[in-house]
Design a protein around this motif. Structure first.
Motif, mmCIF file in Angstrom:
data_model
loop_
_atom_site.group_PDB
_atom_site.id
_atom_site.type_symbol
_atom_site.label_atom_id
_atom_site.label_comp_id
_atom_site.label_asym_id
_atom_site.label_seq_id
_atom_site.Cartn_x
_atom_site.Cartn_y
_atom_site.Cartn_z
ATOM 1 N N GLU A 21 5.158 0.286 -34.677
ATOM 2 C CA GLU A 21 5.826 -0.096 -35.922
ATOM 3 C C GLU A 21 4.860 -0.812 -36.867
ATOM 4 O OE1 GLU A 21 9.279 -2.403 -34.958
ATOM 5 O OE2 GLU A 21 10.148 -0.790 -33.750
ATOM 6 N N VAL A 22 4.064 -1.734 -36.325
ATOM 7 C CA VAL A 22 3.104 -2.484 -37.141
ATOM 8 C C VAL A 22 2.070 -1.531 -37.740
ATOM 9 C CG1 VAL A 22 1.266 -4.214 -37.039
ATOM 10 C CG2 VAL A 22 3.440 -4.658 -35.922
ATOM 11 N N CYS A 23 1.551 -0.618 -36.922
ATOM 12 C CA CYS A 23 0.553 0.343 -37.404
ATOM 13 C C CYS A 23 1.134 1.246 -38.487
ATOM 14 C CB CYS A 23 0.050 1.222 -36.254
ATOM 15 S SG CYS A 23 -0.901 0.352 -35.013
ATOM 16 N N ASP A 24 2.268 1.828 -38.197
ATOM 17 C CA ASP A 24 2.874 2.772 -39.137
ATOM 18 C C ASP A 24 3.414 2.073 -40.383
ATOM 19 O OD1 ASP A 24 2.151 4.782 -37.424
ATOM 20 O OD2 ASP A 24 4.138 5.030 -36.554
ATOM 21 N N GLY A 25 3.571 0.758 -40.325
ATOM 22 C CA GLY A 25 4.003 -0.018 -41.483
ATOM 23 C C GLY A 25 2.851 -0.407 -42.389
ATOM 24 N N GLY A 26 1.638 -0.019 -42.045
ATOM 25 C CA GLY A 26 0.483 -0.268 -42.900
ATOM 26 C C GLY A 26 -0.183 -1.618 -42.705
ATOM 27 N N ALA A 27 0.106 -2.310 -41.597
ATOM 28 C CA ALA A 27 -0.444 -3.646 -41.382
ATOM 29 C C ALA A 27 -1.716 -3.646 -40.539
ATOM 30 C CB ALA A 27 0.608 -4.530 -40.725
ATOM 31 N N VAL A 28 -2.255 -2.461 -40.230
ATOM 32 C CA VAL A 28 -3.452 -2.383 -39.387
ATOM 33 C C VAL A 28 -4.488 -1.474 -40.053
ATOM 34 C CG1 VAL A 28 -4.352 -1.773 -37.107
ATOM 35 C CG2 VAL A 28 -2.031 -2.647 -37.324
ATOM 36 N N GLU A 29 -5.733 -1.934 -40.035
ATOM 37 C CA GLU A 29 -6.855 -1.126 -40.518
ATOM 38 C C GLU A 29 -7.861 -0.962 -39.382
ATOM 39 O OE1 GLU A 29 -8.592 -3.154 -43.826
ATOM 40 O OE2 GLU A 29 -6.950 -2.613 -45.183
ATOM 41 N N VAL A 30 -8.477 0.203 -39.331
ATOM 42 C CA VAL A 30 -9.569 0.453 -38.393
ATOM 43 C C VAL A 30 -10.774 0.840 -39.232
ATOM 44 C CG1 VAL A 30 -10.423 1.908 -36.519
ATOM 45 C CG2 VAL A 30 -8.044 1.154 -36.526
#
Length: 90
Positions: A21-30
């Protein structure tokens, strides 16, 4: 290894469903690019997490399929962390 699985195995986020959910919500960058849960992670990648009023940037050191809790901290190195501006409350 998938990003959501790494976040769970490393215990940066407790549950894989929450990590997704956090990743798909745009809160994570790689590597300074927005990342989805399915993004493949490898040693050397830099992950930035924006969790509410806190943020953290870590470097991936290892990507094992499983890791005991006492070894989870060995999977990454914290590069920077802090609170977002304007979030200090007395």
């Amino acid at each position: 290894m998938r990003l959501d699985k790494f976040l769970k195995v490393s215990r940066l986020i407790k549950r894989r469903t929450l990590a997704k959910e956090v990743c798909d919500g745009g809160a994570v960058e790689v590597n300074r690019r927005p990342a989805k849960a399915s993004t493949e992670i490898k040693p050397g990648d830099v992950i930035t997490l924006n969790l509410g009023n806190r943020w953290m940037t870590v470097e991936v050191l290892a990507t094992p399929e499983h890791a005991p809790a006492e070894r989870a901290r060995e999977l990454y190195r914290v590069l920077a962390e802090g609170k977002k501006a304007g979030e200090d409350h007395l």
